[in-house]
Enzyme design. Structure first.
Site, PDB file in Angstrom:
ATOM      1  N   SER A 137      -3.853   5.713 -24.084  1.00  0.00           N
ATOM      2  CA  SER A 137      -4.857   6.313 -23.365  1.00  0.00           C
ATOM      3  C   SER A 137      -6.304   5.856 -23.849  1.00  0.00           C
ATOM      4  O   SER A 137      -6.357   5.449 -25.060  1.00  0.00           O
ATOM      5  CB  SER A 137      -4.813   7.958 -23.619  1.00  0.00           C
ATOM      6  N   TYR A 151      -4.162  15.056 -29.592  1.00  0.00           N
ATOM      7  CA  TYR A 151      -3.912  14.108 -28.637  1.00  0.00           C
ATOM      8  C   TYR A 151      -4.509  12.553 -28.911  1.00  0.00           C
ATOM      9  O   TYR A 151      -3.957  11.479 -29.012  1.00  0.00           O
ATOM     10  CB  TYR A 151      -4.399  14.546 -27.138  1.00  0.00           C
ATOM     11  N   LYS A 155      -2.555   9.137 -29.811  1.00  0.00           N
ATOM     12  CA  LYS A 155      -2.639   7.880 -29.106  1.00  0.00           C
ATOM     13  C   LYS A 155      -3.242   6.628 -29.778  1.00  0.00           C
ATOM     14  O   LYS A 155      -2.734   5.557 -29.399  1.00  0.00           O
ATOM     15  CB  LYS A 155      -3.592   8.080 -27.698  1.00  0.00           C
TER      16      LYS A 155
END
Length: 252
Positions: A137, A151, A155
């Protein structure tokens, strides 16, 4: 590009980038093992593929991860390409009482699952001189929003895991790369718990963050994944491919 007789595992194949990737691989001749938790959605995507192997599994569970690799090799006889696409996010302050519970859950799906799948798949991929593509991402590169620290962390870890494994597997003829999408029109935000009103607001806000003023269709990310998996990318390993519609470079 031609993937005739290539065997591909795509996780998170029930919607979005994963679904588009599975469908595109199948259209170009690959034998696809489609992995997802939502049986209904996965079955609908499978209808758009040619004789796929549908595997209902949760990549955060070790037994399921083992089953994904074992069932694929047992069914197709080999493994050429692994696409670690499954991912999820949970919003909330890192100061919340359940912060570590959220962290463990997000890391289990977004990072540990990719690590374990790669570990189990690598011996098979070495035999076929295949390759691995991880889906990360833009959040690996910038802090996109507050409340998703886990998150961001997962990533970022996936990106560096990609480079580390690429270095280790290169002498065996295996390439490993990572794609870093920005905003993509998919069910990701809905799956994270946003209601319809919140989805509209989120889409508007993220679009404003991009230099190009747009969100990508899932097929755009699938095209990059298939390019990296093809012989056209035979000189590329340990690389990150950013496709964020210009979030990273936009000047306010």
């Amino acid at each position: 590009m031609d993937f005739t007789d290539k065997v591909v595992i795509v996780t998170g194949a029930s919607s979005g980038i994963g679904a588009a990737t599975a469908i595109e691989f199948s259209a170009l001749g690959a034998k696809v093992a489609m992995v997802g938790r939502n049986e209904t959605k996965l079955t609908e995507v499978a209808k758009k593929c040619k004789n796929p192997l549908v595997i209902i599994a949760d990549v955060s569970k070790d037994d399921d991860v083992k089953r994904i690799v074992n069932d694929t090799v047992a069914h197709f006889g080999k493994l050429d390409i692994l696409v670690n696409n499954a991912g999820m996010a949970i919003g909330g302050s890192f100061l919340s009482e359940n912060a570590m519970e959220v962290y463990d859950k997000v890391m289990a799906t977004n990072l540990r699952a990719a690590v374990y799948l790669t570990h189990l798949a690598a011996p098979h991929i070495i035999k076929t001189k295949g390759n691995i593509i991880n889906v990360s991402s833009i959040c690996a590169l910038i802090v996109l929003a507050k409340g998703i620290a886990s998150y961001h962390t997962a990533k970022a870890g996936l990106d560096h895991f990609t480079r580390s494994v690429a270095a280790e597997l290169a002498p065996s003829g295996v390439r490993v790369n990572v794609v870093n999408p920005g905003p993509v029109k998919s069910d990701f935000s809905r799956n994270c718990g946003l209601n319809e009103e919140q989805l509209v607001v989120a889409a508007e806000n993220i679009t404003k963050r991009t230099a190009l003023g747009r969100r990508s269709e899932p097929i755009e990310m699938a095209d990059i994944i298939l390019f990296l998996a093809s012989d056209k990318a035979k000189a590329i390993t340990g690389s990150s491919f950013l496709a964020d519609n210009g979030i990273f470079i936009k000047a306010d």
